[in-house]
Design a protein around this motif. Structure first.
Motif, PDB file in Angstrom:
ATOM      1  N   ALA A 192       0.837  -1.202   0.000  1.00  0.00           N
ATOM      2  CA  ALA A 192       0.000   0.000   0.000  1.00  0.00           C
ATOM      3  C   ALA A 192       0.867   1.245   0.000  1.00  0.00           C
ATOM      4  O   ALA A 192       1.930   1.276   0.621  1.00  0.00           O
ATOM      5  CB  ALA A 192      -0.937   0.003   1.207  1.00  0.00           C
ATOM      6  N   MET A 193       0.367   2.281  -0.671  1.00  0.00           N
ATOM      7  CA  MET A 193       1.020   3.590  -0.683  1.00  0.00           C
ATOM      8  C   MET A 193      -0.045   4.632  -0.378  1.00  0.00           C
ATOM      9  O   MET A 193      -1.036   4.745  -1.097  1.00  0.00           O
ATOM     10  CB  MET A 193       1.671   3.876  -2.033  1.00  0.00           C
ATOM     11  CG  MET A 193       2.335   5.269  -2.114  1.00  0.00           C
ATOM     12  SD  MET A 193       3.158   5.532  -3.690  1.00  0.00           S
ATOM     13  CE  MET A 193       4.501   4.366  -3.554  1.00  0.00           C
ATOM     14  N   ALA A 194       0.105   5.381   0.716  1.00  0.00           N
ATOM     15  CA  ALA A 194      -0.845   6.398   1.146  1.00  0.00           C
ATOM     16  C   ALA A 194      -0.293   7.776   0.828  1.00  0.00           C
ATOM     17  O   ALA A 194       0.829   8.098   1.191  1.00  0.00           O
ATOM     18  CB  ALA A 194      -1.136   6.268   2.641  1.00  0.00           C
ATOM     19  N   SER A 195      -1.127   8.612   0.173  1.00  0.00           N
ATOM     20  CA  SER A 195      -0.726   9.971  -0.186  1.00  0.00           C
ATOM     21  C   SER A 195      -1.810  10.930   0.283  1.00  0.00           C
ATOM     22  O   SER A 195      -3.009  10.639   0.150  1.00  0.00           O
ATOM     23  CB  SER A 195      -0.533  10.109  -1.698  1.00  0.00           C
ATOM     24  OG  SER A 195       0.464   9.219  -2.158  1.00  0.00           O
ATOM     25  N   PRO A 196      -1.418  12.093   0.859  1.00  0.00           N
ATOM     26  CA  PRO A 196      -2.426  13.049   1.355  1.00  0.00           C
ATOM     27  C   PRO A 196      -3.130  13.756   0.190  1.00  0.00           C
ATOM     28  O   PRO A 196      -2.508  14.085  -0.821  1.00  0.00           O
ATOM     29  CB  PRO A 196      -1.596  14.019   2.189  1.00  0.00           C
ATOM     30  CG  PRO A 196      -0.216  13.948   1.601  1.00  0.00           C
ATOM     31  CD  PRO A 196      -0.022  12.536   1.128  1.00  0.00           C
ATOM     32  N   LEU A 197      -4.464  14.005   0.390  1.00  0.00           N
ATOM     33  CA  LEU A 197      -5.268  14.740  -0.589  1.00  0.00           C
ATOM     34  C   LEU A 197      -5.688  16.110  -0.084  1.00  0.00           C
ATOM     35  O   LEU A 197      -6.158  16.938  -0.855  1.00  0.00           O
ATOM     36  CB  LEU A 197      -6.538  13.951  -0.943  1.00  0.00           C
ATOM     37  CG  LEU A 197      -6.349  12.717  -1.817  1.00  0.00           C
ATOM     38  CD1 LEU A 197      -7.685  12.040  -2.043  1.00  0.00           C
ATOM     39  CD2 LEU A 197      -5.720  13.070  -3.148  1.00  0.00           C
ATOM     40  N   GLY A 198      -5.560  16.366   1.212  1.00  0.00           N
ATOM     41  CA  GLY A 198      -6.055  17.613   1.781  1.00  0.00           C
ATOM     42  C   GLY A 198      -7.466  17.438   2.316  1.00  0.00           C
ATOM     43  O   GLY A 198      -8.168  16.465   2.001  1.00  0.00           O
ATOM     44  N   ASP A 199      -7.882  18.385   3.153  1.00  0.00           N
ATOM     45  CA  ASP A 199      -9.220  18.343   3.757  1.00  0.00           C
ATOM     46  C   ASP A 199      -9.437  17.080   4.571  1.00  0.00           C
ATOM     47  O   ASP A 199     -10.541  16.544   4.662  1.00  0.00           O
ATOM     48  CB  ASP A 199     -10.308  18.449   2.695  1.00  0.00           C
ATOM     49  CG  ASP A 199     -10.276  19.778   1.969  1.00  0.00           C
ATOM     50  OD1 ASP A 199      -9.838  20.771   2.588  1.00  0.00           O
ATOM     51  OD2 ASP A 199     -10.682  19.817   0.790  1.00  0.00           O
ATOM     52  N   GLY A 200      -8.350  16.567   5.185  1.00  0.00           N
ATOM     53  CA  GLY A 200      -8.482  15.398   6.041  1.00  0.00           C
ATOM     54  C   GLY A 200      -8.693  14.107   5.288  1.00  0.00           C
ATOM     55  O   GLY A 200      -9.186  13.140   5.885  1.00  0.00           O
ATOM     56  N   LEU A 201      -8.321  14.031   4.004  1.00  0.00           N
ATOM     57  CA  LEU A 201      -8.493  12.825   3.208  1.00  0.00           C
ATOM     58  C   LEU A 201      -7.145  12.337   2.700  1.00  0.00           C
ATOM     59  O   LEU A 201      -6.177  13.109   2.594  1.00  0.00           O
ATOM     60  CB  LEU A 201      -9.421  13.092   2.016  1.00  0.00           C
ATOM     61  CG  LEU A 201     -10.848  13.527   2.340  1.00  0.00           C
ATOM     62  CD1 LEU A 201     -11.592  13.837   1.055  1.00  0.00           C
ATOM     63  CD2 LEU A 201     -11.565  12.459   3.138  1.00  0.00           C
ATOM     64  N   ALA A 202      -7.080  11.043   2.378  1.00  0.00           N
ATOM     65  CA  ALA A 202      -5.873  10.447   1.822  1.00  0.00           C
ATOM     66  C   ALA A 202      -6.285   9.418   0.783  1.00  0.00           C
ATOM     67  O   ALA A 202      -7.353   8.787   0.897  1.00  0.00           O
ATOM     68  CB  ALA A 202      -5.029   9.797   2.913  1.00  0.00           C
ATOM     69  N   VAL A 203      -5.442   9.234  -0.245  1.00  0.00           N
ATOM     70  CA  VAL A 203      -5.683   8.227  -1.252  1.00  0.00           C
ATOM     71  C   VAL A 203      -4.755   7.054  -0.958  1.00  0.00           C
ATOM     72  O   VAL A 203      -3.573   7.230  -0.684  1.00  0.00           O
ATOM     73  CB  VAL A 203      -5.461   8.786  -2.671  1.00  0.00           C
ATOM     74  CG1 VAL A 203      -4.046   9.293  -2.864  1.00  0.00           C
ATOM     75  CG2 VAL A 203      -5.789   7.720  -3.719  1.00  0.00           C
ATOM     76  N   LEU A 204      -5.321   5.838  -1.017  1.00  0.00           N
ATOM     77  CA  LEU A 204      -4.586   4.621  -0.703  1.00  0.00           C
ATOM     78  C   LEU A 204      -4.569   3.750  -1.946  1.00  0.00           C
ATOM     79  O   LEU A 204      -5.621   3.318  -2.427  1.00  0.00           O
ATOM     80  CB  LEU A 204      -5.256   3.879   0.457  1.00  0.00           C
ATOM     81  CG  LEU A 204      -4.511   2.654   1.001  1.00  0.00           C
ATOM     82  CD1 LEU A 204      -3.202   3.063   1.641  1.00  0.00           C
ATOM     83  CD2 LEU A 204      -5.383   1.909   2.012  1.00  0.00           C
ATOM     84  N   VAL A 205      -3.345   3.502  -2.511  1.00  0.00           N
ATOM     85  CA  VAL A 205      -3.170   2.664  -3.691  1.00  0.00           C
ATOM     86  C   VAL A 205      -2.610   1.328  -3.213  1.00  0.00           C
ATOM     87  O   VAL A 205      -1.550   1.273  -2.582  1.00  0.00           O
ATOM     88  CB  VAL A 205      -2.222   3.320  -4.712  1.00  0.00           C
ATOM     89  CG1 VAL A 205      -2.078   2.433  -5.944  1.00  0.00           C
ATOM     90  CG2 VAL A 205      -2.746   4.691  -5.108  1.00  0.00           C
ATOM     91  N   VAL A 206      -3.350   0.246  -3.520  1.00  0.00           N
ATOM     92  CA  VAL A 206      -3.022  -1.083  -2.977  1.00  0.00           C
ATOM     93  C   VAL A 206      -2.756  -2.023  -4.138  1.00  0.00           C
ATOM     94  O   VAL A 206      -3.510  -2.061  -5.107  1.00  0.00           O
ATOM     95  CB  VAL A 206      -4.181  -1.620  -2.108  1.00  0.00           C
ATOM     96  CG1 VAL A 206      -3.846  -2.994  -1.577  1.00  0.00           C
ATOM     97  CG2 VAL A 206      -4.460  -0.663  -0.958  1.00  0.00           C
ATOM     98  N   ARG A 207      -1.652  -2.796  -4.025  1.00  0.00           N
ATOM     99  CA  ARG A 207      -1.280  -3.784  -5.049  1.00  0.00           C
ATOM    100  C   ARG A 207      -1.089  -5.134  -4.386  1.00  0.00           C
ATOM    101  O   ARG A 207      -0.545  -5.237  -3.288  1.00  0.00           O
ATOM    102  CB  ARG A 207       0.000  -3.360  -5.762  1.00  0.00           C
ATOM    103  CG  ARG A 207       0.515  -4.391  -6.770  1.00  0.00           C
ATOM    104  CD  ARG A 207       1.698  -3.873  -7.536  1.00  0.00           C
ATOM    105  NE  ARG A 207       1.332  -2.715  -8.346  1.00  0.00           N
ATOM    106  CZ  ARG A 207       2.195  -2.023  -9.094  1.00  0.00           C
ATOM    107  NH1 ARG A 207       3.480  -2.369  -9.107  1.00  0.00           N
ATOM    108  NH2 ARG A 207       1.787  -0.995  -9.793  1.00  0.00           N
ATOM    109  N   ASP A 208      -1.579  -6.180  -5.064  1.00  0.00           N
ATOM    110  CA  ASP A 208      -1.465  -7.545  -4.549  1.00  0.00           C
ATOM    111  C   ASP A 208      -0.045  -8.063  -4.797  1.00  0.00           C
ATOM    112  O   ASP A 208       0.392  -8.201  -5.942  1.00  0.00           O
ATOM    113  CB  ASP A 208      -2.505  -8.436  -5.244  1.00  0.00           C
ATOM    114  CG  ASP A 208      -2.561  -9.826  -4.608  1.00  0.00           C
ATOM    115  OD1 ASP A 208      -1.772 -10.090  -3.698  1.00  0.00           O
ATOM    116  OD2 ASP A 208      -3.426 -10.618  -5.041  1.00  0.00           O
ATOM    117  N   VAL A 209       0.713  -8.328  -3.704  1.00  0.00           N
ATOM    118  CA  VAL A 209       2.098  -8.846  -3.800  1.00  0.00           C
ATOM    119  C   VAL A 209       2.178 -10.214  -3.134  1.00  0.00           C
ATOM    120  O   VAL A 209       3.239 -10.595  -2.617  1.00  0.00           O
ATOM    121  CB  VAL A 209       3.077  -7.847  -3.157  1.00  0.00           C
ATOM    122  CG1 VAL A 209       3.147  -6.564  -3.951  1.00  0.00           C
ATOM    123  CG2 VAL A 209       2.708  -7.567  -1.704  1.00  0.00           C
ATOM    124  N   SER A 210       1.049 -10.931  -3.142  1.00  0.00           N
ATOM    125  CA  SER A 210       1.041 -12.244  -2.483  1.00  0.00           C
ATOM    126  C   SER A 210       2.006 -13.199  -3.156  1.00  0.00           C
ATOM    127  O   SER A 210       2.720 -13.967  -2.471  1.00  0.00           O
ATOM    128  CB  SER A 210      -0.380 -12.815  -2.524  1.00  0.00           C
ATOM    129  OG  SER A 210      -1.280 -11.958  -1.860  1.00  0.00           O
TER     130      SER A 210
END
Length: 893
Positions: free
Chosen positions: A497-515
Motif C-alpha cells: 500500500a502507498m498512502a498519499s495526502p489529498l487535503g481536507d483530512g483525506l488520503a488516497v490509498l493505492v493497494v497492489r497484490d504482492v502475495s
C-alpha cells in the motif's frame, strides 16, 4: 377673463340640467322594464304551476281508469279479491278515501279507507270518464268525484267505478304549496259560481290582487288557476338608490368637467407637450443603454421575427441590423437541426412569461457560438403579449473549457479503469469515502465498502496498522508505503500500500497484490535454510557442497523465473475471467429480458385471438340489427298510419316507454356500440402487432408502427390516478424511411425507455416535499439526422439525474429505483441491442430537476449485418412464427 368664466358656468349648468332630465327618464324606464320582466317571470311560474297541477289531478283520474280496466279484465270478483285489487291500486295515494263498483246504478262492491264513511252516488252512468268537485258535508273543502265507465262489451256502459279523493289531500301530497311558496293561488271551477266565494283550493282574496290566470284540463273538467306573488306587483329596481347616487355624482362631475374643459385647454396642451418631450428623452436614454450594453439584446415578434438588435449582437454574430431586421431568428442565428430549441423557448416564454436555455448558434463567419439565452414575454398596458425580448451572454469560451475538462476527466477515468491496483479514498477516521473502479480482483463490490472503516473490513490487527499509517500520512502531509495482509475469498493475500495526502483530512490509498512475491520470498527463505543445513551437515565435503550450492543457486533462479511466469499467467487469467464474467452478465440480462418479452408476446397474441372472435361477431351483427330495427320502426309507423285510432292501453304504453325518445336513442346506442367495437378492434390490432415481438431476423421495418404499438400497450399507464394527473404525450413524429433492423429488439428498447419515463414521473409525484409546477409530460420526436441515420427522441419532465448517475445508467444491474422495484436490466439490454446488434447509439441527456431525454440513433442500412442476415434467411425454415399464425386465425375467424 371675466366673460370667459361666465360662459363656462352657463355651459356647466346647462349640461347638469340636461343630465338631470335624462336621469329622471332613465329611472322611469328602468322601473317599467323591471316590472315588465317581473310579470313575465310570474307568467312563466304560472305555466309551471299549471303543469304541476294538471299532473297532480291526473293521478286519481289514471287510478280510476286503471281500476276500471282491471275490473273489465276479470269475469267475476269476490269481495276479498275486490278489496285486494283496489288496495293495490290506491295504496300509494293516501288521499283516496273510497271507491265503489256500480252495475246499473246498484253498488256491487265498495272500498272505504275510513269505516262508516257515507259517499254520494250518481244518477247516471256516463259514456266517458267524468270528474267533478263535490262539497264536503261539513263545508270544509271539496271531494273530487271521478266516474270511470267499465266497458265490458260493446254498446252503452252498464258498469262504472266511482273514485272519491280529498282534493286538498291530493294537493298536499304533491308538495304543491311548498314548491310555490312565494305565490298566493286560487283554483276554481269557472262554470260553478259557488267556487268564487268558496274556491276549490286557495284563497278567494286573490281575485282582488290583479292575478294572472290559466286553464287546467283533466278528465272532462276545465278549471282555472289564478296566482299572484306574495310580494305584490309594485316593485322597484334593487339598484335604484345606487343609480340615483351615481346619477348625482355624474351630474356634478359632468358640470365640473365641462367647466374644466372650457377653462383649461391650454394647460392640457402644455402638459401634453411636456409629456411628449419627456417620453422622447427617456426613449433616447434607454436606446443608448441598449446600444452600449455588453449583453446581446434582440426584440422578437411572437412568431420569432427580429424587430430590434443592439450593437453587442452585431459584434458577436457579425450581423447588419438593417439586414437582420424582419428575418426569422432561427434561420439567421441557429443551425437548422437546432431551430426547434428556439421555437420551444419562444413557446415557453409566451406561455409561462420567461424561459432560460443555452443554445449553440452560428456566427456570420460560420463558427459555432454558445449563447446563454434568456427569453421574456413583453406585454402592453392591457396585459396583451406584444413580443419577446431575448437577452444573451456569449459563453463559448466557458463551454470550450468545460468540454476540455470533461475530455480530461474521461481520459483520467479510463486510465484508472485500466490499472490493476485498487484505489481508495479514506478520511482520518479510516472510513472509505470513494472506491475507484479498476481491474483489480481485490474488491468484489465497491459500493459495499462505502461508509465502512478499515477496522471493520480488515479486522483489529491489520486495521489498526493501516489506520495509524493513514493518520500519519494526513497529519504529516507526506507519502508513506507499507504492507499489510487481508483475507479475500478465503485466501490470505499480502498487499503493498502507498498512502498519499489529498487535503481536507483525506488520503488516497493505492493497494497492489504482492502475495506471489511474498510466496516466492518465503520459498527462497526456506530454500536458503535448507541450503545452510546441508552446508553444516556436509562441512567435510567442501567440493561436493560447492557443487550442490551451485546447483541450488541455479534451481533457485529457475524457481524465480517460474514464479514470474506464473504471476504473468495468473494476471492474464484474471483479465480473461473478468471479461468472461461481464459477457455472462450481459448475456444473462439479455436472455431474461428476451424471455420476458417472448412470454408477453405470446400472452398478447392469445388475448388478441380470444377477443377477436366475439368482437368480430358483435361488430358484424350491428349492421343487420340496425336494419332490422329500422324495418320494425317503419312497420310501427305504417301501423300508426293505417290504424290511427289505437286503444288507450297502447297509447299509455307508448307514453310510458317514451316511443319518440326510444326511436331517436336506439340509433345512437347502435352507433356507440359500433364505435366501441371499432375501438376494440384497433386495440386488438395493436396487440397483434405487439405479439410479433418474437419475430427473428433483420428486416426493413416501419419504426412509427412499432412506436404507435408501444404507446397503445402503455396507454393505461398514461392515465391519471390518485397520486398524479394524467401524463400528456406530445408527439412530433416526422415520416421515416424503413430501417433495416431487428424489429422485436427496437420495440423492446422503446418500451423500456417509455416505461422508465413513466416511473420517473410517478417518482416525482410520490415525493411529498416536491410540488411540480408543470403537468406531467412525455415528448416523442422522430427525425432524420442525415442521409443514412434516423433518431427517436423520448423526453420527460421528471426530476432528472445528476451527471455521475448518467455515466452509470447503462451498467448491468444498476438502477435508480428503490430496492425491489427495479432490476437494472432494461437499459443495459437496450444499450447492448442498439450498439452491438444495430451499430447505433443510445444516448442519455439529463438535467437534475428538469427531466431526462433518451435518443435512439439507428443507421438506415447496416450492410455487414444485412449480409449475414441474408445468409441466415437463405436456410429453409418451415415453422411459422406466432404473429403469422395469429393473423391466419384472425382472418379465418
Amino acid at each position: 377673463m371675466k366673460q370667459g368664466l361666465t360662459s363656462s358656468r352657463v355651459a356647466a349648468l346647462s349640461s347638469m340640467l340636461l343630465l338631470t332630465i335624462a336621469a329622471i327618464g332613465f329611472d322611469v324606464v328602468q322601473t317599467k322594464r323591471v316590472r315588465d320582466r317581473y310579470r313575465r317571470e310570474v307568467l312563466q311560474t304560472l305555466g309551471m304551476m299549471r303543469t304541476s297541477m294538471t299532473y297532480i289531478l291526473d293521478e286519481p283520474v289514471k287510478t280510476a281508469t286503471s281500476v276500471a280496466l282491471a275490473i273489465a279484465a276479470q269475469d267475476q270478483l269476490t269481495p276479498a279479491e275486490f278489496q285486494t285489487l283496489v288496495a293495490g291500486f290506491i295504496k300509494p295515494y293516501r288521499d283516496v278515501i273510497g271507491l265503489d263498483w256500480l252495475e246499473g246504478l246498484s253498488q256491487q262492491q265498495s272500498y272505504r279507507r275510513t269505516a262508516n264513511l257515507d259517499l254520494p252516488g250518481i244518477t247516471k252512468i256516463p259514456d266517458q270518464l267524468t270528474a267533478e268537485p263535490i262539497a264536503k258535508p261539513d263545508g270544509d273543502g271539496y271531494w273530487l268525484q271521478i266516474v270511470a265507465p267499465v266497458n265490458v262489451g260493446s254498446g252503452t256502459a252498464t258498469q262504472a267505478v266511482i273514485l272519491m279523493a280529498d282534493l286538498q289531500g291530493v294537493i298536499d301530497r304533491s308538495n304543491f304549496a311548498q314548491n310555490f311558496a312565494n305565490f298566493d293561488y286560487l283554483l276554481q271551477d269557472p262554470q260553478n259560481s259557488a267556487t268564487r266565494d268558496l274556491p276549490l283550493i286557495g284563497q278567494a282574496e286573490v281575485f282582488n290582487q290583479r292575478p294572472v290566470s290559466g286553464d287546467i284540463k283533466f278528465g272532462n273538467q276545465i278549471w282555472q288557476l289564478s296566482a299572484v306573488p306574495k310580494s305584490g306587483w309594485d316593485i322597484v329596481p334593487e339598484s335604484r338608490s345606487l343609480t340615483r347616487f351615481l346619477s348625482v355624482l355624474l351630474i356634478i362631475g359632468t358640470g365640473s368637467m365641462v367647466w374644466l374643459v372650457l377653462e383649461i385647454p391650454r394647460w392640457q396642451q402644455t402638459a401634453i407637450q411636456r409629456s411628449v418631450a419627456d417620453l422622447e428623452r427617456r426613449e433616447q436614454y434607454y436606446r443608448s443603454i441598449v446600444e452600449k450594453a455588453n449583453t446581446i439584446i434582440i426584440r422578437l415578434s411572437e412568431t420569432g421575427t427580429i424587430e430590434l438588435l443592439n450593437q453587442c449582437a452585431h459584434n458577436v454574430f457579425g450581423l447588419d441590423a438593417q439586414t437582420a431586421i424582419g428575418q426569422d431568428m432561427a434561420s439567421v442565428l441557429i443551425a437548422p437541426d437546432r431551430a426547434y430549441l428556439l421555437k420551444e423557448s419562444l413557446r415557453n416564454s409566451l406561455r409561462n412569461g420567461y424561459d432560460d436555455r443555452e443554445i449553440d448558434c452560428v456566427r456570420g463567419s460560420g463558427e459555432t457560438a454558445w449563447i446563454d439565452w434568456s427569453f421574456k414575454a413583453l406585454h402592453d398596458r392591457e396585459g396583451q403579449t406584444v413580443g419577446v425580448i431575448a437577452t444573451g451572454l456569449d459563453v463559448t469560451q466557458r463551454r470550450q473549457r468545460e468540454q476540455a475538462l470533461q475530455s480530461s476527466e474521461a481520459q483520467l477515468k479510463r486510465l484508472i479503469q485500466a490499472m490493476n491496483d485498487a484505489i481508495f479514498v479514506l478520511d482520518r477516521a479510516g472510513t472509505y469515502k470513494q472506491v475507484a473502479a479498476t481491474r483489480t480482483s481485490l474488491v468484489d463490490d465497491p459500493e459495499e465498502l462505502i461508509g465502512k472503516t478499515v477496522i471493520e473490513v480488515l479486522g483489529d490487527e491489520f486495521g489498526v496498522h493501516v489506520l495509524s499509517q493513514l493518520r500519519a500520512c494526513i497529519d504529516h502531509n507526506q507519502t508513506l508505503e507499507f504492507e499489510y495482509s487481508v483475507t479475500v475469498n478465503q485466501q490470505n493475500r499480502w498487499l503493498d500500500a502507498m498512502a498519499s495526502p489529498l487535503g481536507d483530512g483525506l488520503a488516497v490509498l493505492v493497494v497492489r497484490d504482492v502475495s506471489q512475491r511474498h510466496s516466492a520470498e518465503d520459498e527462497l527463505r526456506q530454500a536458503k535454510a535448507e541450503l545452510e543445513a546441508r552446508v553444516a551437515a556436509r562441512a567435510g565435503e567442501i567440493h561436493d557442497a560447492n557443487k550442490n550450492l551451485q546447483r541450488e543457486v541455479v534451481e533457485r533462479m529457475q524457481i524465480e523465473d517460474a514464479l514470474r511466469q506464473s504471476e504473468e499467467r495468473e494476471r492474464e487469467k484474471a483479465t480473461q475471467l473478468e471479461t468472461t464474467i461481464q459477457e455472462l452478465k450481459r448475456t444473462q440480462a439479455q436472455l431474461i429480458q428476451t424471455e420476458k418479452m417472448s412470454s408477453l408476446g405470446q400472452l398478447a397474441a392469445g388475448m388478441a385471438h380470444e377477443i377477436n372472435n366475439p368482437v368480430n361477431f358483435i361488430h358484424g351483427n350491428i349492421r343487420p340489427i340496425r336494419d332490422y330495427t329500422n324495418d320494425l320502426l317503419e312497420l310501427i309507423e305504417l301501423f300508426h298510419q293505417e290504424y290511427p285510432d289505437s286503444t288507450d292501453a297502447i297509447e299509455d304504453f307508448i307514453d310510458e316507454i317514451d316511443f319518440e325518445f326510444l326511436r331517436e336513442d336506439l340509433n345512437k346506442a347502435l352507433d356507440s356500440m359500433q364505435s366501441g367495437t371499432e375501438r376494440i378492434r384497433s386495440i386488438i390490432k395493436s396487440l397483434q402487432n405487439f405479439a410479433r415481438l418474437d419475430e427473428t431476423g433483420m428486416k426493413r421495418a416501419d419504426l412509427l408502427e412499432g412506436l404507435n404499438s408501444s404507446l397503445a400497450m402503455l396507454r393505461s399507464r398514461f392515465k391519471g390516478n390518485s397520486k398524479r394527473p394524467p401524463i400528456d404525450v406530445v408527439s412530433e413524429l416526422n415520416k421515416l424511411p424503413p430501417v433495416m433492423c431487428y424489429p422485436s429488439q427496437i420495440n423492446q428498447v422503446i418500451i423500456n425507455v417509455l416505461d422508465n419515463a413513466i416511473d420517473a414521473i410517478e417518482e416525482r409525484y410520490s415525493d411529498p416535499t416536491l410540488t411540480p409546477s408543470e403537468p406531467p409530460q412525455i415528448t416523442i420526436r422522430t427525425q432524420m439526422l442525415d442521409d443514412d441515420r434516423v433518431c427517436i427522441s423520448i423526453a420527460d419532465n421528471a426530476n432528472g439525474m445528476p451527471p455521475e448517475m448518467v455515466e452509470r445508467i447503462f451498467n448491468p444491474f444498476f438502477t435508480t429505483k428503490p430496492v425491489g422495484q427495479g432490476t437494472g436490466l432494461g437499459l443495459s439490454v437496450a444499450y447492448q441491442s442498439i450498439h452491438e446488434n444495430h451499430d447505433g447509439q443510445l444516448l442519455c441527456q439529463s438535467i437534475a430537476g428538469k427531466g431526462t431525454e433518451f435518443q435512439i440513433v439507428l443507421p438506415i442500412v447496416n450492410r455487414e449485418k444485412t449480409r449475414i442476415q441474408q445468409s441466415v434467411d437463405s436456410i429453409p425454415n418451415t415453422a411459422p412464427n406466432i404473429g403469422e399464425v395469429n393473423d391466419d386465425i384472425a382472418e379465418a375467424d
